[in-house]
Design a protein around this motif. Structure first.
Motif, PDB file in Angstrom:
ATOM      1  N   VAL A  78       2.575  -4.078  -3.859  1.00 37.79           N
ATOM      2  CA  VAL A  78       2.395  -5.252  -4.712  1.00 37.79           C
ATOM      3  C   VAL A  78       3.131  -5.021  -6.026  1.00 37.79           C
ATOM      4  O   VAL A  78       2.936  -3.997  -6.696  1.00 37.79           O
ATOM      5  N   TYR A  79       3.983  -5.961  -6.398  1.00 39.59           N
ATOM      6  CA  TYR A  79       4.726  -5.928  -7.665  1.00 39.59           C
ATOM      7  C   TYR A  79       4.352  -7.150  -8.485  1.00 39.59           C
ATOM      8  O   TYR A  79       4.283  -8.260  -7.954  1.00 39.59           O
ATOM      9  N   VAL A  80       4.104  -6.926  -9.775  1.00 43.09           N
ATOM     10  CA  VAL A  80       3.849  -8.017 -10.707  1.00 43.09           C
ATOM     11  C   VAL A  80       4.981  -8.013 -11.726  1.00 43.09           C
ATOM     12  O   VAL A  80       5.166  -7.037 -12.455  1.00 43.09           O
ATOM     13  N   ASN A  81       5.734  -9.091 -11.746  1.00 45.11           N
ATOM     14  CA  ASN A  81       6.908  -9.184 -12.627  1.00 45.11           C
ATOM     15  C   ASN A  81       7.813  -7.966 -12.473  1.00 45.11           C
ATOM     16  O   ASN A  81       8.265  -7.366 -13.441  1.00 45.11           O
ATOM     17  N   ASN A  82       8.017  -7.590 -11.195  1.00 39.63           N
ATOM     18  CA  ASN A  82       8.900  -6.477 -10.817  1.00 39.63           C
ATOM     19  C   ASN A  82       8.377  -5.114 -11.255  1.00 39.63           C
ATOM     20  O   ASN A  82       9.110  -4.128 -11.169  1.00 39.63           O
ATOM     21  N   GLN A  83       7.131  -5.030 -11.708  1.00 42.68           N
ATOM     22  CA  GLN A  83       6.491  -3.751 -12.028  1.00 42.68           C
ATOM     23  C   GLN A  83       5.505  -3.410 -10.914  1.00 42.68           C
ATOM     24  O   GLN A  83       4.673  -4.235 -10.533  1.00 42.68           O
ATOM     25  N   PHE A  84       5.601  -2.182 -10.402  1.00 42.73           N
ATOM     26  CA  PHE A  84       4.747  -1.783  -9.286  1.00 42.73           C
ATOM     27  C   PHE A  84       3.284  -1.764  -9.708  1.00 42.73           C
ATOM     28  O   PHE A  84       2.928  -1.156 -10.716  1.00 42.73           O
ATOM     29  N   LEU A  85       2.441  -2.430  -8.930  1.00 39.88           N
ATOM     30  CA  LEU A  85       1.005  -2.468  -9.224  1.00 39.88           C
ATOM     31  C   LEU A  85       0.219  -1.537  -8.325  1.00 39.88           C
ATOM     32  O   LEU A  85      -0.761  -0.927  -8.748  1.00 39.88           O
ATOM     33  N   GLY A  86       0.629  -1.407  -7.061  1.00 34.42           N
ATOM     34  CA  GLY A  86      -0.073  -0.530  -6.141  1.00 34.42           C
ATOM     35  C   GLY A  86       0.147  -0.957  -4.708  1.00 34.42           C
ATOM     36  O   GLY A  86       0.741  -2.003  -4.411  1.00 34.42           O
ATOM     37  N   SER A  87      -0.320  -0.120  -3.771  1.00 36.24           N
ATOM     38  CA  SER A  87      -0.264  -0.433  -2.342  1.00 36.24           C
ATOM     39  C   SER A  87      -1.623  -0.949  -1.911  1.00 36.24           C
ATOM     40  O   SER A  87      -2.645  -0.298  -2.168  1.00 36.24           O
ATOM     41  N   GLU A  88      -1.641  -2.106  -1.275  1.00 33.99           N
ATOM     42  CA  GLU A  88      -2.891  -2.752  -0.912  1.00 33.99           C
ATOM     43  C   GLU A  88      -2.835  -3.234   0.527  1.00 33.99           C
ATOM     44  O   GLU A  88      -1.760  -3.591   1.046  1.00 33.99           O
ATOM     45  N   ASN A  89      -3.999  -3.273   1.182  1.00 34.57           N
ATOM     46  CA  ASN A  89      -4.133  -3.936   2.476  1.00 34.57           C
ATOM     47  C   ASN A  89      -4.435  -5.412   2.211  1.00 34.57           C
ATOM     48  O   ASN A  89      -5.506  -5.758   1.720  1.00 34.57           O
ATOM     49  N   ILE A  90      -3.467  -6.265   2.502  1.00 35.03           N
ATOM     50  CA  ILE A  90      -3.579  -7.694   2.227  1.00 35.03           C
ATOM     51  C   ILE A  90      -3.738  -8.436   3.548  1.00 35.03           C
ATOM     52  O   ILE A  90      -2.950  -8.235   4.486  1.00 35.03           O
ATOM     53  N   GLU A  91      -4.745  -9.309   3.606  1.00 35.04           N
ATOM     54  CA  GLU A  91      -4.933 -10.149   4.786  1.00 35.04           C
ATOM     55  C   GLU A  91      -4.143 -11.443   4.616  1.00 35.04           C
ATOM     56  O   GLU A  91      -4.226 -12.117   3.588  1.00 35.04           O
ATOM     57  N   PHE A  92      -3.371 -11.769   5.630  1.00 35.62           N
ATOM     58  CA  PHE A  92      -2.622 -13.018   5.643  1.00 35.62           C
ATOM     59  C   PHE A  92      -3.346 -13.993   6.569  1.00 35.62           C
ATOM     60  O   PHE A  92      -3.596 -13.687   7.739  1.00 35.62           O
ATOM     61  N   LYS A  93      -3.692 -15.151   6.019  1.00 36.60           N
ATOM     62  CA  LYS A  93      -4.481 -16.137   6.749  1.00 36.60           C
ATOM     63  C   LYS A  93      -3.646 -17.363   7.070  1.00 36.60           C
ATOM     64  O   LYS A  93      -2.646 -17.657   6.414  1.00 36.60           O
ATOM     65  N   SER A  94      -4.107 -18.081   8.087  1.00 37.11           N
ATOM     66  CA  SER A  94      -3.458 -19.317   8.491  1.00 37.11           C
ATOM     67  C   SER A  94      -4.247 -20.489   7.924  1.00 37.11           C
ATOM     68  O   SER A  94      -5.467 -20.594   8.123  1.00 37.11           O
ATOM     69  N   GLY A  95      -3.561 -21.400   7.220  1.00 41.36           N
ATOM     70  CA  GLY A  95      -4.214 -22.541   6.607  1.00 41.36           C
ATOM     71  C   GLY A  95      -3.815 -23.835   7.267  1.00 41.36           C
ATOM     72  O   GLY A  95      -3.473 -23.882   8.456  1.00 41.36           O
ATOM     73  N   LEU A  96      -3.865 -24.918   6.480  1.00 44.85           N
ATOM     74  CA  LEU A  96      -3.475 -26.218   6.984  1.00 44.85           C
ATOM     75  C   LEU A  96      -2.017 -26.196   7.411  1.00 44.85           C
ATOM     76  O   LEU A  96      -1.193 -25.499   6.822  1.00 44.85           O
ATOM     77  N   ASN A  97      -1.705 -26.992   8.419  1.00 38.47           N
ATOM     78  CA  ASN A  97      -0.345 -27.065   8.945  1.00 38.47           C
ATOM     79  C   ASN A  97       0.159 -25.698   9.419  1.00 38.47           C
ATOM     80  O   ASN A  97       1.360 -25.482   9.522  1.00 38.47           O
ATOM     81  N   GLN A  98      -0.795 -24.765   9.674  1.00 37.76           N
ATOM     82  CA  GLN A  98      -0.498 -23.427  10.176  1.00 37.76           C
ATOM     83  C   GLN A  98       0.342 -22.587   9.214  1.00 37.76           C
ATOM     84  O   GLN A  98       0.945 -21.598   9.595  1.00 37.76           O
ATOM     85  N   GLU A  99       0.405 -22.974   7.915  1.00 33.57           N
ATOM     86  CA  GLU A  99       1.114 -22.115   6.978  1.00 33.57           C
ATOM     87  C   GLU A  99       0.321 -20.821   6.781  1.00 33.57           C
ATOM     88  O   GLU A  99      -0.906 -20.828   6.825  1.00 33.57           O
ATOM     89  N   VAL A 100       1.037 -19.731   6.602  1.00 33.16           N
ATOM     90  CA  VAL A 100       0.425 -18.416   6.439  1.00 33.16           C
ATOM     91  C   VAL A 100       0.538 -18.007   4.980  1.00 33.16           C
ATOM     92  O   VAL A 100       1.612 -18.078   4.391  1.00 33.16           O
ATOM     93  N   TYR A 101      -0.577 -17.607   4.372  1.00 29.98           N
ATOM     94  CA  TYR A 101      -0.582 -17.243   2.953  1.00 29.98           C
ATOM     95  C   TYR A 101      -1.344 -15.931   2.751  1.00 29.98           C
ATOM     96  O   TYR A 101      -2.256 -15.603   3.520  1.00 29.98           O
ATOM     97  N   PRO A 102      -0.974 -15.159   1.726  1.00 36.33           N
ATOM     98  CA  PRO A 102      -1.702 -13.919   1.441  1.00 36.33           C
ATOM     99  C   PRO A 102      -3.012 -14.230   0.736  1.00 36.33           C
ATOM    100  O   PRO A 102      -3.048 -15.012  -0.212  1.00 36.33           O
TER     101      PRO A 102
END
Length: 856
Positions: A78-102
């Motif tokens: 994970v980078y915030v404004n190109n600065q490293f924040l850390g390594s995380e386990n992020i779940e990606f979910k399916s929403g409306l119209n089947q779009e996938v978001y973190p």
């Protein structure tokens, strides 16, 4: 929970499909319709470009909103404004119209360094633990983008809402103090010589033992020396317990160590120390050990001592040598270098070990507090003392510092300032000492100072400056004057010891004047570089001076490098020696060669009339640069004759081995050595050929033989582990695994991770692996190839691939036979099943099995 696992170096079907369709869409779109950010913008794809049959269609809507990710959990950086924040386990979910978001967690959002005074008042309101935090709805113009190829999640937040972060700053919350581990670093060297019928044998071993538990690091450094004239001796250099206090950028040391030497001379002690640690600061806001250069006339041993402690020992080939890997032992205290030649002769010289001016940034500070006993071999007692130093950056150009040393019979107080000016950086300080010699000794000794209290001063001024206009560099110039009654703490304790034994302290020489200078001068382009250095010191109650001078010139012509230098040493005993050196080196081969031998020749002459000519050929070979070699051929007058020396080094996965042979008409010598580190941890014992203070323990079960990082010889061993040395403490270190040597039956869940270790830590980095047999199926459905872009799922309903061009299915299966479901829609008519059965294979056989199958 679904997980998508794709082996690095193999294409990712979902990413490939997305990019393929995306570029097709752009080819048909007007320039004005090009999306500026794929994530968060809808992109329409026309399935007619896929050349599907009339009765087949593929639902592409899931690719309209995301950068190629499918639902599941991914470990991402994970980078915030190109600065490293850390390594995380992020779940990606399916929403409306089947779009996938973190799905960003509440804890992840809290770890972002916001300026809370600028955040909306309701920024953290109405958020429930476990739910997704939609930062785009809270802060306008915020963007969240996921790069599935590099497994990086970018969060771009307007700078208005962010607090200022120095460049390279890594939050202490990301520092890793490592796992419990036992460490043993070793450097062993054996030496044998024969000269005029006399044999000499020596064995030297330097050991560094350690135990890490939580944030506590125990270390012991010692050396063992044995010759054929003694039974062997083990010297303890230091033993201590260390813990870093991240909140206040301070290190706690308990046991035997050395004071930092920033204001007073370095003192070996046994006690406790608190000291600020600049390593914890980022590079944009921030040790030292000098290089040692010398000239050996034969295959010689070089021993470096500080006081009576052996810090370093190695074997060098004839000619000029450089030692630049000394462990720092403080900022002050001279180093004594002894060269033991193969013919029994010795050379000795002293390398000054001093500090530059101590300018600090405004508002920053350093401090040390040490309480303990002086650990000095020349003293029968271990006098107690305390030492306190403090430095403070007052303005951008002015730094003040004070310090004190205290003992029941001694104290010294120092006050000084460092000033940065356009003319250079200066520091000026004065030290006042008081020594109580007490009622020691007896009055029958002339000039006895027993019963006297001595008060004296030491004045010091230092200067450094780089003159960019003239390419001049005065890296250190200093002058120090001490009065006759001034004593350092060590000298005062030695004086009391002398008086107690009935002698006069006047016999103890003390420094009077000391002048040092190091100067470099760059010449116009193509004309090379001049350099010079010098040290002069005289003493109270001792005649003569110690003087060292060196002047030299270096230049490069095409691929040739050459230099000439002269050095002179004059001791207070009026012993003088002058050395002259002319050296030339050049590569042997073409520029495009990976491993190119190097030819170095030297002509050496000294004031004793000895002249020698030397030629050395050296190089590195091996696919991983694991072998190095050198051959030196020398000839000298005064009856020395011809000498030949051969040496080599082999760096294996578990240890580094070295050997050398030297032959002359009057003597012969040989040496052999090995070095490395052994670390015991919960998963077993892992070995490496490197010696380091901070390691990464890489775990990748089943990935035996895979290369790790960029250091030669670092590979995953049979037990699934590898040790990566030389991590930069408190900084982000990227560690990568090259999967090319991995069996086809093993798949890495990730190939790159980052970690910021504490100094001295052994941090564990787990690279998950998935075991299975890869298969490539040419599938058909109703007489046609399978629809391009369709999902492929296993019996656990996990997505294991996507149908590629030509209806090919790539998957990794665990069972000898089974079913794979291909889905390209939500109806039963848009699904089919492929049955597979693997072919028998020989034990250890690997590779992708390819066959044709009908999807039913």
């Amino acid at each position: 929970m679904r997980k998508l696992s794709v082996k690095p170096a193999r294409f990712k079907y979902h990413s490939f499909l997305f990019l393929f369709l995306y570029h097709i869409n752009l080819a048909c779109a007007d320039n004005d319709s090009m999306p500026g950010n794929i994530a968060g913008h809808q992109v329409a794809f026309d399935s007619s470009f896929l050349n599907l049959t009339a009765d087949t269609s593929v639902d592409l809507s899931r690719f309209s909103y995301s950068a190629g990710a499918l639902p599941g959990t991914y470990k991402v950086n994970v980078y915030v404004n190109n600065q490293f924040l850390g390594s995380e386990n992020i779940e990606f979910k399916s929403g409306l119209n089947q779009e996938v978001y973190p799905c960003l967690s509440f804890n992840l959002i809290k770890s972002i360094p916001f300026d809370h005074n600028q955040l909306p008042s309701d920024f953290f309101e109405s958020e429930q633990k476990g739910s997704c935090f939609f930062i785009q709805k809270k802060l306008t113009d915020t963007q969240v983008k996921y790069d599935s190829n590099d497994q990086v999640l970018h969060i771009d937040v307007p700078q208005l809402y962010m607090s200022h972060i120095p460049q390279g700053m890594i939050s202490p919350s990301l520092w890793d103090n490592g796992i419990p581990a036992l460490l043993l670093g070793y450097n062993i060297n054996g030496y044998h010589s024969e000269s005029h019928g006399h044999n000499f044998d020596s064995l030297f071993g330097n050991l560094t033992a350690g135990l890490n538990i939580g944030g506590w690091y125990f270390r012991h450094n010692g050396s063992y020396t044995k010759t054929n004239s003694n039974s062997g001796r083990y010297d303890s250099i230091n033993t201590y317990l260390q813990r870093d206090l991240a909140e206040i950028k301070t290190r706690l040391l308990l046991g035997q160590s050395n004071t930092t030497g920033e204001l007073f001379d370095t003192l070996p002690y046994n006690g406790i120390q608190f000291a600020t640690n600049d390593e914890m600061l980022p590079d944009s806001l921030q040790g030292y050990a000098p290089e040692i250069r010398g000239i050996a006339n034969s295959n010689a041993r070089v021993v470096v001592r500080q006081g009576n402690q052996v810090l370093y020992e190695t074997t060098v080939s004839p000619g000029e040598f450089l030692i630049n890997d000394l462990y720092p032992t403080g900022y002050g205290g001279n180093l004594e270098v002894t060269i033991y030649e193969a013919d029994g002769s010795e050379q000795r010289f002293v390398v000054p070990y001093a500090v530059l001016t101590q300018l600090l940034r405004p508002g920053s500070s350093r401090y040390t507090l040490t309480v303990g006993e002086l650990w000095e071999d020349t003293l029968s007692d271990k006098p107690a003392f305390s030492q306190l130093t403090y430095q403070r950056g007052l303005t951008n150009a002015l730094t003040g510092y004070v310090g004190g040393q205290f003992n029941p019979h001694y104290y010294a107080v120092q006050i000084g300032t460092a000033l940065g000016t356009p003319a250079g950086a200066f520091s000026v300080d004065i030290t006042q000492s008081r020594t109580d010699l007490g009622d020691l000794g007896y009055n029958g000794v002339d000039n006895l100072l027993s019963g006297k209290i001595l008060r004296g001063q030491s004045y010091q001024i230092r200067y450094s400056k780089v003159f960019s206009e003239t390419k001049s560099n005065i890296s250190l110039a200093g002058y120090r004057f001490s009065t006759d009654s001034y004593m350092s703490f060590t000298t005062a304790m030695q004086a009391r010891e002398i008086l107690k034994n009935g002698f006069s302290s006047d016999y103890l020489s003390r420094a009077k004047n000391r002048v040092t200078l190091t100067y470099g001068q760059g010449l116009p382009e193509g004309w090379g570089q001049l350099y010079m250095s010098g040290t002069i010191q005289n003493y109270w109650h001792k005649d003569g001076t110690d003087e060292q001078y060196q002047v030299g010139y270096n230049n490069t012509y095409n691929r040739w490098t050459w230099g000439i230098s002269a050095s002179r040493t004059l001791s207070s005993e009026s012993k003088q020696q002058t050395n002259y050196l002319l050296s030339v080196s050049m590569p042997l081969g073409r520029d495009y060669q990976i491993h190119m031998p190097q030819l170095t020749s030297a002509l050496v002459h000294d004031s004793n009339g000895r002249t020698s000519e030397q030629v050395t050929i050296s190089g590195i070979v091996g696919d991983e640069s694991q072998y190095s070699y050198a051959g030196t051929f020398a000839n000298a007058n005064q009856g020395a004759g011809f000498t030949g020396t051969l040496s080599g080094n082999y760096r294996s996965a578990i240890s580094s081995f070295s050997a050398s042979l030297s032959e002359n008409k009057d003597y012969s010598s040989a040496s052999a050595g090995m070095s490395g580190t052994v670390i015991a941890h919960s998963g077993g014992v892992t070995l490496t050929s490197y010696t380091s203070n901070t390691f990464a323990l890489v775990e990748a079960k089943g990935a035996e033989g895979a290369k790790v990082s960029s250091y030669p010889g670092v590979k995953i061993d049979f037990n699934g582990y590898a040790l990566v040395p030389y991590l930069n403490p408190y900084k982000m270190n990227e560690v990568s695994i090259d999967p090319k040597e991995i069996s086809d039956n093993i798949e890495l869940m990730s190939s790159t991770q980052k970690v910021a270790p504490y100094s001295g830590a052994v941090v564990k980095m787990n690279y998950g692996t998935k075991k299975g047999i890869p298969i490539l199926i040419n599938g058909t459905y109703n007489g046609h190839t399978l629809p391009f872009g369709a999902n492929v799922l296993d019996s656990q309903d996990d997505v294991v691939g996507v149908v590629g061009q030509g209806g090919q299915v790539y998957a990794r299966v665990k069972n000898e036979k089974g079913n794979l479901m291909v889905s390209w829609g939500n109806t039963l008519s848009s699904k089919c099943t492929i049955r597979y059965q693997l072919m028998p294979r020989m034990s250890g056989q690997s590779g992708i099995q390819t066959f044709n199958s009908i999807c039913e």
